[in-house]
Design a protein around this motif. Structure first.
Motif, PDB file in Angstrom:
ATOM      1  N   CYS A  72      29.304  11.602  69.616  1.00 45.73           N
ATOM      2  CA  CYS A  72      29.948  12.268  68.492  1.00 45.73           C
ATOM      3  C   CYS A  72      29.643  11.534  67.184  1.00 45.73           C
ATOM      4  O   CYS A  72      29.303  12.159  66.173  1.00 45.73           O
ATOM      5  N   LEU A  73      29.747  10.217  67.195  1.00 44.29           N
ATOM      6  CA  LEU A  73      29.473   9.430  65.994  1.00 44.29           C
ATOM      7  C   LEU A  73      28.001   9.485  65.611  1.00 44.29           C
ATOM      8  O   LEU A  73      27.652   9.557  64.431  1.00 44.29           O
ATOM      9  N   ALA A  74      27.121   9.465  66.603  1.00 46.43           N
ATOM     10  CA  ALA A  74      25.684   9.503  66.327  1.00 46.43           C
ATOM     11  C   ALA A  74      25.262  10.837  65.730  1.00 46.43           C
ATOM     12  O   ALA A  74      24.391  10.896  64.857  1.00 46.43           O
ATOM     13  N   GLU A  75      25.880  11.917  66.195  1.00 44.74           N
ATOM     14  CA  GLU A  75      25.478  13.255  65.766  1.00 44.74           C
ATOM     15  C   GLU A  75      26.436  13.878  64.755  1.00 44.74           C
ATOM     16  O   GLU A  75      26.175  14.964  64.233  1.00 44.74           O
ATOM     17  N   GLU A  76      27.550  13.211  64.482  1.00 44.25           N
ATOM     18  CA  GLU A  76      28.539  13.653  63.498  1.00 44.25           C
ATOM     19  C   GLU A  76      28.996  15.087  63.750  1.00 44.25           C
ATOM     20  O   GLU A  76      29.085  15.913  62.833  1.00 44.25           O
ATOM     21  N   ARG A  77      29.325  15.380  65.005  1.00 46.45           N
ATOM     22  CA  ARG A  77      29.815  16.717  65.354  1.00 46.45           C
ATOM     23  C   ARG A  77      30.759  16.616  66.545  1.00 46.45           C
ATOM     24  O   ARG A  77      30.705  15.662  67.331  1.00 46.45           O
ATOM     25  N   ALA A  78      31.622  17.612  66.657  1.00 45.59           N
ATOM     26  CA  ALA A  78      32.531  17.669  67.800  1.00 45.59           C
ATOM     27  C   ALA A  78      31.749  18.056  69.048  1.00 45.59           C
ATOM     28  O   ALA A  78      30.839  18.889  68.997  1.00 45.59           O
ATOM     29  N   LEU A  79      32.108  17.442  70.179  1.00 42.51           N
ATOM     30  CA  LEU A  79      31.397  17.736  71.420  1.00 42.51           C
ATOM     31  C   LEU A  79      32.222  17.307  72.622  1.00 42.51           C
ATOM     32  O   LEU A  79      33.208  16.592  72.505  1.00 42.51           O
ATOM     33  N   CYS A  98      35.038  13.744  78.447  1.00 47.47           N
ATOM     34  CA  CYS A  98      35.433  13.212  77.146  1.00 47.47           C
ATOM     35  C   CYS A  98      35.169  14.237  76.051  1.00 47.47           C
ATOM     36  O   CYS A  98      34.018  14.633  75.823  1.00 47.47           O
ATOM     37  N   THR A  99      36.210  14.645  75.360  1.00 52.11           N
ATOM     38  CA  THR A  99      36.100  15.587  74.251  1.00 52.11           C
ATOM     39  C   THR A  99      36.418  14.840  72.970  1.00 52.11           C
ATOM     40  O   THR A  99      37.488  14.236  72.847  1.00 52.11           O
ATOM     41  N   THR A 100      35.489  14.864  72.016  1.00 55.13           N
ATOM     42  CA  THR A 100      35.596  14.008  70.838  1.00 55.13           C
ATOM     43  C   THR A 100      35.293  14.786  69.567  1.00 55.13           C
ATOM     44  O   THR A 100      34.407  15.634  69.544  1.00 55.13           O
ATOM     45  N   VAL A 101      36.037  14.467  68.505  1.00 57.14           N
ATOM     46  CA  VAL A 101      35.884  15.128  67.209  1.00 57.14           C
ATOM     47  C   VAL A 101      35.706  14.048  66.137  1.00 57.14           C
ATOM     48  O   VAL A 101      36.466  13.074  66.113  1.00 57.14           O
ATOM     49  N   GLU A 136      32.497  10.854  54.191  1.00 56.65           N
ATOM     50  CA  GLU A 136      31.687  10.055  55.107  1.00 56.65           C
ATOM     51  C   GLU A 136      32.394   9.916  56.455  1.00 56.65           C
ATOM     52  O   GLU A 136      33.630   9.846  56.514  1.00 56.65           O
ATOM     53  N   ILE A 137      31.613   9.833  57.521  1.00 49.21           N
ATOM     54  CA  ILE A 137      32.231   9.679  58.838  1.00 49.21           C
ATOM     55  C   ILE A 137      32.908   8.314  58.917  1.00 49.21           C
ATOM     56  O   ILE A 137      32.348   7.290  58.513  1.00 49.21           O
ATOM     57  N   ALA A 138      34.143   8.321  59.394  1.00 48.55           N
ATOM     58  CA  ALA A 138      34.935   7.093  59.406  1.00 48.55           C
ATOM     59  C   ALA A 138      35.460   6.751  60.782  1.00 48.55           C
ATOM     60  O   ALA A 138      35.732   5.583  61.071  1.00 48.55           O
ATOM     61  N   ALA A 139      35.635   7.767  61.640  1.00 55.95           N
ATOM     62  CA  ALA A 139      36.278   7.525  62.926  1.00 55.95           C
ATOM     63  C   ALA A 139      35.967   8.678  63.871  1.00 55.95           C
ATOM     64  O   ALA A 139      35.315   9.655  63.499  1.00 55.95           O
ATOM     65  N   ALA A 140      36.446   8.529  65.097  1.00 54.02           N
ATOM     66  CA  ALA A 140      36.312   9.599  66.091  1.00 54.02           C
ATOM     67  C   ALA A 140      37.603   9.678  66.891  1.00 54.02           C
ATOM     68  O   ALA A 140      38.179   8.645  67.259  1.00 54.02           O
ATOM     69  N   LEU A 141      38.054  10.890  67.135  1.00 57.24           N
ATOM     70  CA  LEU A 141      39.256  11.123  67.938  1.00 57.24           C
ATOM     71  C   LEU A 141      38.825  11.696  69.276  1.00 57.24           C
ATOM     72  O   LEU A 141      38.139  12.720  69.332  1.00 57.24           O
TER      73      LEU A 141
END
Length: 320
Positions: A134-141, A158-161, A169-174
């Motif tokens: 998710c962090l590498a591609e900056e998208r929910a997956l 694992c479902t991540t947003v 800017e991307i700062a985190a992942a949930l």
């Protein structure tokens, strides 16, 4: 639940890395990054990396207000998914888990799988996984079971947003993770909707904290992109925008570096009335409204004489 050792999964990942299997999907691209760029072995059984308590505190401090903004939302998300065998993780932009929620009865299981505060889930160390990819591609997956790079992670779902900061800017992942064997496609979809909604709540709260003295305005924007919010100062100039607003309105850091009237951005400007007379009328109307129509009080609030206010009201055809 024991970690698997799937020879078929390992061989498939190795074929994709080597380019021997035709695969042009985003998943295949992540597997190749994991194998070629990060030189990881899908058969590795090495435990996940963990930071020390001091290093975790540093990562939490670096995330700053966003971590505080997330607390209530993490609690609500756990209330929605904790009873069905899921845990909730919040990572920073480097894939470091800085906070988590989980049912106490599941803690031992989740800790053994590395779903714990201080674990590092970047692609660099864990290969294809929800947080890292998710962090590498900056998208929910969703990375479901054997879509993971490491065979040892192939029981996880694992479902991540991604979460974007006030600068877009991307700062985190949930992340919402489960190691239940009976996870269905419908179940995963429900989790994805809940996680996406929670991530947008965190972004919006963080945005409000970043502009405490500004008026927060909802601007046109796609729901898929998240909450399209603008921060507007006392002169009705835009001083901040969420990533969704930047995408919807075609603005960036350079655009925001110069004064922009909010009405110009959200398409509410009318050139015939965008003049000093209209602005003055609005100021007087607000002063009279605050004074409940009392001209003397409104004049005092505006630091002008009662006679001057009466004259302006006649000029602008205003009535008490």
């Amino acid at each position: 639940m024991q970690r698997p050792s799937s020879g078929a999964h390992i061989r498939r990942v190795e074929r994709v890395i080597a380019g021997a299997e035709a695969a042009s999907s985003a998943l295949a691209a992540s597997w190749r990054r994991s194998g070629r760029l990060h030189a990881l072995d899908p058969a590795s059984n090495a435990p996940s990396l963990r930071l020390t308590e001091s290093e975790v505190h540093q990562a939490q401090h670096k995330l700053g207000p966003l971590l505080r903004a997330a607390q209530a939302t993490l609690d609500r998300l756990l209330a929605a998914v904790g009873s069905v065998g899921c845990c909730v993780l919040l990572s920073d932009r480097d894939g470091i888990v800085v906070d988590r929620r989980g049912a106490q009865g599941d803690d031992r299981t989740f800790e053994s799988w590395g779903l714990w505060t201080g674990a590092i889930w970047s692609e660099q160390y864990e290969g294809t996984n929800g947080i890292g990819t998710c962090l590498a591609e900056e998208r929910a997956l969703t990375i479901h079971r054997d879509q993971h790079f490491f065979s040892r992670n192939s029981l996880l779902s694992c479902t991540t947003v991604p979460i974007f900061d006030e600068h877009g800017e991307i700062a985190a992942a949930l992340d919402v993770s489960s190691c239940r064997a009976d996870s269905t496609e419908g179940f995963v979809q429900l989790i994805a909707v809940a996680a996406a909604d929670a991530a947008r709540h965190i972004e919006a709260e963080n945005f409000r904290l970043a502009f405490p003295d500004a008026r927060i305005v909802l601007a046109p924007g796609s729901e898929r992109a998240g909450r399209s919010l603008l921060a507007v100062d006392h002169d009705d100039l835009v001083i901040g925008a969420t990533r969704a607003a930047r995408m919807a309105l075609g603005i960036n850091a350079a655009t925001l570096a110069r004064p922009i009237p909010a009405a110009d951005l959200i398409g509410q400007v009318n050139e015939r009335h965008d003049d000093l007379e209209t602005a003055e009328r609005a100021v007087l109307q607000r002063a009279l409204a605050r004074a409940d129509g009392n001209v003397s009080k409104a004049a005092k609030d505006l630091d002008m004489s009662r006679a001057t206010l009466h004259r302006k009201m006649r000029q602008l055809a205003l009535h008490r």
